[in-house]
Scaffold this motif. Sequence first.
Motif, short mmCIF file in Angstrom:
data_model
loop_
_atom_site.label_atom_id
_atom_site.label_comp_id
_atom_site.label_asym_id
_atom_site.label_seq_id
_atom_site.Cartn_x
_atom_site.Cartn_y
_atom_site.Cartn_z
N THR A 126 -76.60 88.16 64.29
CA THR A 126 -75.56 87.34 63.68
C THR A 126 -75.24 86.21 64.63
O THR A 126 -75.03 86.44 65.82
N LYS A 127 -75.23 84.98 64.13
CA LYS A 127 -75.04 83.81 64.99
C LYS A 127 -73.76 83.07 64.63
O LYS A 127 -73.43 82.90 63.47
N TYR A 128 -73.05 82.63 65.66
CA TYR A 128 -71.89 81.76 65.53
C TYR A 128 -72.28 80.47 66.23
O TYR A 128 -72.57 80.47 67.42
N LYS A 129 -72.33 79.37 65.47
CA LYS A 129 -72.86 78.12 66.00
C LYS A 129 -71.78 77.05 66.12
O LYS A 129 -70.83 77.03 65.36
N LYS A 130 -72.01 76.15 67.07
CA LYS A 130 -71.17 74.96 67.25
C LYS A 130 -72.11 73.78 67.41
O LYS A 130 -73.11 73.85 68.11
N LYS A 131 -71.79 72.70 66.71
CA LYS A 131 -72.56 71.47 66.87
C LYS A 131 -71.65 70.29 66.62
O LYS A 131 -70.53 70.43 66.12
N LYS A 132 -72.13 69.12 67.00
CA LYS A 132 -71.31 67.91 66.97
C LYS A 132 -70.89 67.51 65.56
O LYS A 132 -69.77 67.07 65.34
N ASN A 133 -71.78 67.65 64.60
CA ASN A 133 -71.47 67.24 63.22
C ASN A 133 -71.58 68.44 62.29
O ASN A 133 -72.57 69.14 62.33
N PRO A 134 -70.61 68.67 61.44
CA PRO A 134 -69.35 67.94 61.29
C PRO A 134 -68.44 68.18 62.49
O PRO A 134 -68.57 69.20 63.17
N PRO A 135 -67.49 67.27 62.74
CA PRO A 135 -66.59 67.43 63.89
C PRO A 135 -65.84 68.77 63.84
O PRO A 135 -65.42 69.22 62.79
N ASP A 136 -65.72 69.39 65.00
CA ASP A 136 -65.08 70.70 65.10
C ASP A 136 -64.07 70.63 66.26
O ASP A 136 -64.46 70.35 67.39
N PRO A 137 -62.78 70.87 66.00
CA PRO A 137 -61.78 70.76 67.07
C PRO A 137 -61.95 71.79 68.19
O PRO A 137 -61.38 71.65 69.25
N THR A 138 -62.76 72.83 67.95
CA THR A 138 -62.99 73.84 69.00
C THR A 138 -64.25 73.55 69.80
O THR A 138 -64.68 74.37 70.61
N PHE A 139 -64.85 72.39 69.58
CA PHE A 139 -66.10 72.00 70.25
C PHE A 139 -65.91 70.63 70.89
O PHE A 139 -66.07 69.61 70.23
#
Length: 140
Positions: A85-98
């Motif tokens: 199971t993966k939890y991802k963060k990337k620049k787009n769309p903008p994410d206030p936790t990244f």
Amino acid sequence: MSRITKTIGSMAAAVIFVMVTALPLNADPIVKQDERYKLVLTTKVTPDGKKEATIVVTPKPTYHNNMDYPWKVTLKSGPGVTPDTKYKKKKNPPDPTFKEEKVTFKIPTDNSTTEKVKAEIKMSHCNDKQCWSAKVALEW
């Protein structure tokens, strides 16, 4: 005050004491770091009885979190965990936790056993000359 009132009051206090002391307390934070970053992992039990891990990564001075790198936490094993199971963060769309100054993951898991969750975070940090990626094993 009557004897019955005192007895009932004492019993209620004992019940409340037992209920409060039976609740699982938050564990000490797990800290992993090197010259580029500091990672702090904390856990808590949510009101619905689930366990939630919060992973916060902050860069050390002269470094920043690499926003062009696809950060992710992959769950490997543990109670209620579907492997990979993966939890991802990337620049787009903008994410206030990244953000360059702080990246935060909140990961819900099962709290029904004492078995630990095993996971891995992939992340990247840069200074003004180059970037580095890192894989860090986590357990909570």
